[in-house]
Design a protein around this motif. Structure first.
Motif, short mmCIF file in Angstrom:
data_model
loop_
_atom_site.label_atom_id
_atom_site.label_comp_id
_atom_site.label_asym_id
_atom_site.label_seq_id
_atom_site.Cartn_x
_atom_site.Cartn_y
_atom_site.Cartn_z
N THR A 19 -3.93 -1.45 -8.13
CA THR A 19 -2.50 -1.76 -8.04
C THR A 19 -2.28 -2.98 -7.15
OG1 THR A 19 -2.14 -0.40 -6.07
CG2 THR A 19 -1.99 0.70 -8.22
N THR A 21 -0.43 -3.16 -4.62
CA THR A 21 -0.42 -2.72 -3.22
C THR A 21 -1.81 -2.82 -2.60
OG1 THR A 21 1.42 -1.19 -3.61
CG2 THR A 21 0.00 -0.75 -1.70
N ALA A 34 -5.46 -7.22 -9.19
CA ALA A 34 -4.49 -6.23 -9.65
C ALA A 34 -4.52 -6.14 -11.17
CB ALA A 34 -3.09 -6.61 -9.17
N ALA A 58 -7.41 1.08 -2.76
CA ALA A 58 -7.41 1.42 -4.19
C ALA A 58 -7.89 2.84 -4.41
CB ALA A 58 -8.27 0.43 -4.97
N ASP A 62 -5.59 6.13 -5.80
CA ASP A 62 -6.10 6.94 -6.91
C ASP A 62 -6.18 8.41 -6.51
OD1 ASP A 62 -7.61 7.48 -9.44
OD2 ASP A 62 -9.26 7.82 -8.04
N GLY A 66 -1.58 8.27 -7.27
CA GLY A 66 -0.78 7.07 -7.48
C GLY A 66 0.00 6.62 -6.27
N SER A 67 -0.13 7.33 -5.16
CA SER A 67 0.62 6.93 -3.96
C SER A 67 -0.22 7.12 -2.70
CB SER A 67 1.92 7.73 -3.83
OG SER A 67 1.67 9.02 -3.31
#
Length: 207
Positions: A19, A21, A34, A58, A62, A66-67
């Motif tokens: 992502t 982020t 990304a 990352a 996962d 997702g957060s």
């Protein structure tokens, strides 16, 4: 904790999509792209040997479904289960040294638990590791930041670290004869000499 959580979830050859982020963390980065997919195992080696904070982030995203918040909840639950009574996770890599808190004792407890996992133990005891990479790089060589693997006989892990508030940090696992010690130094101006002194004291007390 990020590595241990990832390993225990399994499917390490499965790929995860990085992502934005994860790519924005600083300062030590693998240079993940990304939207590109990497195997969990590749990111594990990157995080543990090269201290790549984007790889750790990352993996945490996962693992947290997702957060990062989801990962912190898992990490704090795991810490409590391990008996880490003074630890609060608010970072996948330790970069947040205001809300992300721990102690030397808790880190020793975590290291002892993680080293029982064969894959974790293999990675943190490896001095160098070649991996395939996407073009145009083609391949990368990761060198373990733990210099004691090459300088101190019996060393079999585990990790270096540094932040502004925590200073120089080092966790090592060392065998001498039939004895093993996990040493942790935090906020050290000289992690290698301080650790050598700490280990000598520890092994002398063991007799």
């Amino acid at each position: 904790m990020t590595a241990l959580t990832t390993i225990e979830r399994g499917n390490l050859e499965g790929r995860i999509v990085v992502t934005p982020t994860a790519t924005r963390v600083e300062p030590y980065k693998e240079g993940l792209v990304a939207g590109r997919a990497y195997t969990r195992q590749t990111l594990l080696w990157s995080a543990l040997l090269a201290s790549s904070n984007d790889s750790a982030t990352a993996l945490a995203i996962d693992a947290g479904g997702g957060s990062l918040a989801g990962f912190y909840a898992l990490a704090n639950q795991k810490a409590k289960a391990l008996g880490m009574t003074s630890t609060t996770y608010a970072s996948a890599s330790g970069l947040d040294d205001v809300r992300n808190l721990s102690t030397a004792l808790d880190q020793a407890v975590l290291a002892r638990a993680a080293l029982r996992n064969p894959l974790f133990a293999k990675i943190v005891s490896t001095r160098t590791y070649w991996t395939k990479w996407a073009a145009p790089t083609r391949a990368k060589l990761w060198v373990n930041h733990n210099k004691m693997l090459g300088t101190t006989p019996g060393t079999y892990g585990v990790k270096t670290g540094w932040t502004t508030r925590a200073g120089g940090c080092l966790i090592v696992a060392v065998r001498r004869g039939d004895r093993s010690v996990i040493g942790v130094v935090l906020a050290s101006p000289s992690i290698w000499s301080d650790m050598a002194a700490l280990l000598d004291v520890a092994f002398n007390r063991l007799g």
